[in-house]
Motif scaffolding. Structure first.
Motif, PDB file in Angstrom:
ATOM      1  N   ARG A  64       0.836  -1.188   0.000  1.00  0.00           N
ATOM      2  CA  ARG A  64       0.000   0.000   0.000  1.00  0.00           C
ATOM      3  C   ARG A  64       0.881   1.252   0.000  1.00  0.00           C
ATOM      4  N   PHE A  65       0.538   2.196  -0.858  1.00  0.00           N
ATOM      5  CA  PHE A  65       1.188   3.495  -1.030  1.00  0.00           C
ATOM      6  C   PHE A  65       2.491   3.439  -1.817  1.00  0.00           C
ATOM      7  N   ASP A  66       2.889   2.265  -2.349  1.00  0.00           N
ATOM      8  CA  ASP A  66       4.008   2.220  -3.296  1.00  0.00           C
ATOM      9  C   ASP A  66       3.645   3.041  -4.528  1.00  0.00           C
ATOM     10  N   ILE A  67       4.636   3.651  -5.144  1.00  0.00           N
ATOM     11  CA  ILE A  67       4.448   4.306  -6.437  1.00  0.00           C
ATOM     12  C   ILE A  67       4.867   3.300  -7.496  1.00  0.00           C
ATOM     13  N   VAL A  68       3.922   2.952  -8.380  1.00  0.00           N
ATOM     14  CA  VAL A  68       4.180   1.914  -9.370  1.00  0.00           C
ATOM     15  C   VAL A  68       3.983   2.433 -10.791  1.00  0.00           C
ATOM     16  N   VAL A  69       4.646   1.765 -11.709  1.00  0.00           N
ATOM     17  CA  VAL A  69       4.473   2.014 -13.138  1.00  0.00           C
ATOM     18  C   VAL A  69       3.793   0.782 -13.710  1.00  0.00           C
ATOM     19  N   PHE A  70       2.750   1.008 -14.527  1.00  0.00           N
ATOM     20  CA  PHE A  70       2.012  -0.111 -15.099  1.00  0.00           C
ATOM     21  C   PHE A  70       1.558   0.214 -16.513  1.00  0.00           C
ATOM     22  N   HIS A  71       1.270  -0.845 -17.267  1.00  0.00           N
ATOM     23  CA  HIS A  71       0.755  -0.693 -18.628  1.00  0.00           C
ATOM     24  C   HIS A  71      -0.721  -0.317 -18.536  1.00  0.00           C
ATOM     25  N   ALA A  72      -1.042   0.930 -18.878  1.00  0.00           N
ATOM     26  CA  ALA A  72      -2.438   1.369 -18.876  1.00  0.00           C
ATOM     27  C   ALA A  72      -3.095   1.019 -20.211  1.00  0.00           C
ATOM     28  N   THR A  73      -2.350   1.206 -21.277  1.00  0.00           N
ATOM     29  CA  THR A  73      -2.795   0.826 -22.621  1.00  0.00           C
ATOM     30  C   THR A  73      -1.599   0.194 -23.318  1.00  0.00           C
ATOM     31  N   VAL A  74      -1.809  -0.262 -24.525  1.00  0.00           N
ATOM     32  CA  VAL A  74      -0.705  -0.863 -25.284  1.00  0.00           C
ATOM     33  C   VAL A  74       0.408   0.159 -25.499  1.00  0.00           C
ATOM     34  N   GLU A  75       0.034   1.426 -25.726  1.00  0.00           N
ATOM     35  CA  GLU A  75       1.018   2.458 -26.037  1.00  0.00           C
ATOM     36  C   GLU A  75       1.497   3.248 -24.827  1.00  0.00           C
ATOM     37  N   LYS A  76       0.771   3.209 -23.700  1.00  0.00           N
ATOM     38  CA  LYS A  76       1.036   4.145 -22.617  1.00  0.00           C
ATOM     39  C   LYS A  76       1.188   3.453 -21.266  1.00  0.00           C
ATOM     40  N   ASP A  77       2.210   3.857 -20.534  1.00  0.00           N
ATOM     41  CA  ASP A  77       2.399   3.416 -19.155  1.00  0.00           C
ATOM     42  C   ASP A  77       1.991   4.567 -18.236  1.00  0.00           C
ATOM     43  N   TYR A  78       1.390   4.227 -17.103  1.00  0.00           N
ATOM     44  CA  TYR A  78       1.009   5.216 -16.094  1.00  0.00           C
ATOM     45  C   TYR A  78       1.873   5.023 -14.865  1.00  0.00           C
ATOM     46  N   ILE A  79       2.019   6.102 -14.113  1.00  0.00           N
ATOM     47  CA  ILE A  79       2.680   6.035 -12.819  1.00  0.00           C
ATOM     48  C   ILE A  79       1.691   6.542 -11.781  1.00  0.00           C
ATOM     49  N   LYS A  80       1.373   5.709 -10.805  1.00  0.00           N
ATOM     50  CA  LYS A  80       0.350   6.034  -9.793  1.00  0.00           C
ATOM     51  C   LYS A  80       0.748   5.417  -8.464  1.00  0.00           C
ATOM     52  N   ARG A  81      -0.039   5.728  -7.450  1.00  0.00           N
ATOM     53  CA  ARG A  81       0.201   5.218  -6.101  1.00  0.00           C
ATOM     54  C   ARG A  81      -0.794   4.097  -5.793  1.00  0.00           C
ATOM     55  N   VAL A  82      -0.313   3.006  -5.219  1.00  0.00           N
ATOM     56  CA  VAL A  82      -1.169   1.890  -4.834  1.00  0.00           C
ATOM     57  C   VAL A  82      -1.984   2.312  -3.604  1.00  0.00           C
ATOM     58  N   ILE A  83      -3.290   2.262  -3.743  1.00  0.00           N
ATOM     59  CA  ILE A  83      -4.193   2.594  -2.635  1.00  0.00           C
ATOM     60  C   ILE A  83      -4.835   1.319  -2.090  1.00  0.00           C
ATOM     61  N   GLY A  84      -5.327   0.477  -2.990  1.00  0.00           N
ATOM     62  CA  GLY A  84      -6.013  -0.735  -2.564  1.00  0.00           C
ATOM     63  C   GLY A  84      -5.314  -1.993  -3.028  1.00  0.00           C
ATOM     64  N   LEU A  85      -5.206  -2.947  -2.101  1.00  0.00           N
ATOM     65  CA  LEU A  85      -4.630  -4.261  -2.381  1.00  0.00           C
ATOM     66  C   LEU A  85      -5.751  -5.281  -2.536  1.00  0.00           C
ATOM     67  N   PRO A  86      -5.465  -6.476  -3.067  1.00  0.00           N
ATOM     68  CA  PRO A  86      -6.513  -7.482  -3.217  1.00  0.00           C
ATOM     69  C   PRO A  86      -7.273  -7.718  -1.901  1.00  0.00           C
ATOM     70  N   GLY A  87      -8.606  -7.704  -2.008  1.00  0.00           N
ATOM     71  CA  GLY A  87      -9.466  -7.928  -0.847  1.00  0.00           C
ATOM     72  C   GLY A  87      -9.851  -6.672  -0.092  1.00  0.00           C
ATOM     73  N   ASP A  88      -9.247  -5.522  -0.433  1.00  0.00           N
ATOM     74  CA  ASP A  88      -9.563  -4.274   0.264  1.00  0.00           C
ATOM     75  C   ASP A  88     -10.890  -3.690  -0.187  1.00  0.00           C
TER      76      ASP A  88
END
Length: 183
Positions: A64-88
């Motif tokens: 929780r609260f890690d800053i992560v980079v992820f594939h949002a679309t095929v062309e674009k990666d996003y950088i956001k903060r983890v708020i919710g984990l599985p089961g939250d």
């Protein structure tokens, strides 16, 4: 003449090994990313350059609260903060984050909230209103940008699959005067 050819061969071999090592490190362990936009302000600024740790989540899970980079679309990666984990169960009410019914502090937002004291920073919502599910599904994360008024994040795209996460980003290396670890 033979010595000259041998020396050239050794230089070519050393250069090839260096290129392979650099490519392997970039592909498997670390990668650079450029922050594009203001969705992570005040923590990150547009055009900040960061290192993405790709290996960390191969041996561990996002927290929780890690800053992560992820594939949002095929062309674009996003950088956001983890708020919710599985089961939250996630809810935002009166500018306060509630996870599984407990209020959570978000100190990374304090400076922006002080600057922008003109109303709510984050609109009220529940995860169920956004995704139709009361809980973050197994194998998924709920992410948000720190600039809650101007971020395209989990409130718009729903939860993200953990398999789409490239890694954790917590080192800004450029511009030089702003080199720092971020949380």
């Amino acid at each position: 003449m033979a010595r000259s050819k041998n020396e050239i061969f050794e230089w070519v071999k050393a250069l090839a090994i260096a290129i392979l090592l650099a490519a392997g490190i970039r592909y498997f362990f670390f990668a650079p990313i450029v922050v594009d936009g203001e969705s992570m302000m005040p923590t990150l600024h547009s055009q900040d350059r960061m290192i993405v740790n790709k290996i960390g989540y191969k041996i561990g899970e996002p927290e929780r609260f890690d800053i992560v980079v992820f594939h949002a679309t095929v062309e674009k990666d996003y950088i956001k903060r983890v708020i919710g984990l599985p089961g939250d169960e996630i809810e935002y009410r009166d500018d306060t984050l509630y996870i599984n019914g407990d209020a959570y502090e978000e100190p990374y937002l304090d400076s922006y909230k002080e600057e922008m004291a003109d109303g709510k920073w984050t609109e009220d919502f529940t995860l169920e209103e956004i995704t139709g599910s009361k809980y973050v599904p197994d194998g998924h994360l709920f992410v948000m940008g720190d600039n809650r008024r101007y971020s395209r994040d989990g409130r718009h795209i729903g939860t993200i699959e953990q398999d789409e996460v490239l890694g954790k980003a917590n080192i800004v290396y450029w511009p030089l005067p702003d080199i720092r670890m971020v949380k």
